[in-house]
Design a protein around this motif. Structure first.
Motif, PDB file in Angstrom:
ATOM      1  N   ASP A   1     -43.203  -3.425  24.568  1.00 31.23           N
ATOM      2  CA  ASP A   1     -42.478  -4.535  23.950  1.00 31.23           C
ATOM      3  C   ASP A   1     -41.936  -5.406  25.067  1.00 31.23           C
ATOM      4  O   ASP A   1     -41.485  -4.886  26.092  1.00 31.23           O
ATOM      5  CB  ASP A   1     -41.327  -4.004  23.084  1.00 31.23           C
TER       6      ASP A   1
ATOM      7  N   HIS B   1     -39.339  -7.297  24.940  1.00 29.43           N
ATOM      8  CA  HIS B   1     -37.891  -7.469  24.843  1.00 29.43           C
ATOM      9  C   HIS B   1     -37.221  -6.236  25.476  1.00 29.43           C
ATOM     10  O   HIS B   1     -37.264  -5.145  24.892  1.00 29.43           O
ATOM     11  CB  HIS B   1     -37.451  -7.609  23.389  1.00 29.43           C
TER      12      HIS B   1
ATOM     13  N   LEU C   1     -34.864  -4.020  23.247  1.00 32.93           N
ATOM     14  CA  LEU C   1     -35.574  -3.299  22.200  1.00 32.93           C
ATOM     15  C   LEU C   1     -36.370  -2.137  22.791  1.00 32.93           C
ATOM     16  O   LEU C   1     -36.415  -1.044  22.236  1.00 32.93           O
ATOM     17  CB  LEU C   1     -36.511  -4.246  21.441  1.00 32.93           C
TER      18      LEU C   1
ATOM     19  N   ASP D   1     -45.636  -3.796  20.184  1.00 32.65           N
ATOM     20  CA  ASP D   1     -45.254  -5.069  19.585  1.00 32.65           C
ATOM     21  C   ASP D   1     -46.519  -5.915  19.440  1.00 32.65           C
ATOM     22  O   ASP D   1     -47.505  -5.693  20.145  1.00 32.65           O
ATOM     23  CB  ASP D   1     -44.253  -5.773  20.506  1.00 32.65           C
TER      24      ASP D   1
ATOM     25  N   LYS E   1     -39.347  -4.308  12.806  1.00 33.76           N
ATOM     26  CA  LYS E   1     -38.263  -4.057  13.754  1.00 33.76           C
ATOM     27  C   LYS E   1     -36.912  -3.913  13.061  1.00 33.76           C
ATOM     28  O   LYS E   1     -35.966  -3.427  13.666  1.00 33.76           O
ATOM     29  CB  LYS E   1     -38.228  -5.153  14.814  1.00 33.76           C
TER      30      LYS E   1
END
Length: 215
Positions: free
Chosen positions: A12, A14, A17, A57, A107
């Protein structure tokens, strides 16, 4: 297979996250053997470490999640893939079904939902988040069914349309007349159940390009 035997990689872009998911999984007894913040790194880790499960993701730099899955499977990967995304539109669900992804989570889901998905996937089942309405999933299934109605010639033409190739170029490459290509386009529109509007097939093909090219 118990938790300690399930090896997982998480990808991912991010950081928070990624860290949160890593901490939740390790805290629950799973073995995290790799992390990635872009698609090419995720692909390399999957091919090198051969995890039981890859949590990916969709929207990652370089390669998106679907591209990672396709390329990994093309190279013989037996890893089970679970998408973790904000997207719940039928466009994304069609792609998930096209690529025969093992699990699709949102998510916004709780960790309990993630763990339930992992258990179902390990058991050999396909799992879609309970947060996704049944209607988009049914719509995605219907769109795939309609694609399966196309003949080999129609599928070939649709793939060329999805690559922004003009009628003239398609006709020349397939040694067919423009009129024949236009007839094929009309038949494709009918089979897909599209409204007969200007550029409707081209627009639909470009929007569903990934799904069409994977057929």
């Amino acid at each position: 297979m118990n938790k300690e035997q399930i090896t997982i990689i998480v990808a991912d872009d991010h950081p928070m996250l990624l860290k949160g998911l890593h901490d939740e999984l390790t805290g629950s007894g799973y073995t995290i053997i790799g992390q990635a913040d872009n698609g090419i790194q995720a692909l390399e880790i999957v091919l090198k470490l051969k995890p039981t499960i890859a949590l990916l993701d969709i929207d990652m730099p370089v390669l998106n999640g679907f591209e990672v899955i396709k390329m990994a499977r093309d190279k013989g990967s037996e890893t089970k893939f679970i998408i973790l995304s904000f997207h719940k539109e039928s466009y994304y669900l069609v792609q998930a079904k096209t690529f025969q992804i093992n699990g699709y989570l949102l998510k916004e889901d709780s960790f309990f939902e993630i763990e339930r998905c992992i258990n179902e996937v390990i058991a050999g089942n396909v799992y879609f988040s309970k947060s996704i309405d049944a209607q988009p999933i049914m719509q995605a299934t219907e769109e795939l069914k309609r694609l399966n109605l196309l003949t080999l010639s129609e599928t070939k033409i649709l793939k060329l349309i999805a690559q922004k190739i003009s009628n003239q170029e398609i006709a020349e490459s397939l040694s067919l007349s423009i009129r024949t290509i236009e007839k094929h386009r009309s038949n494709i529109i009918d089979k897909l159940g599209l409204k007969k509007e200007n550029n409707v097939l081209t627009n639909w093909a470009l929007m569903n390009r990934s799904t069409i090219l994977s057929q």
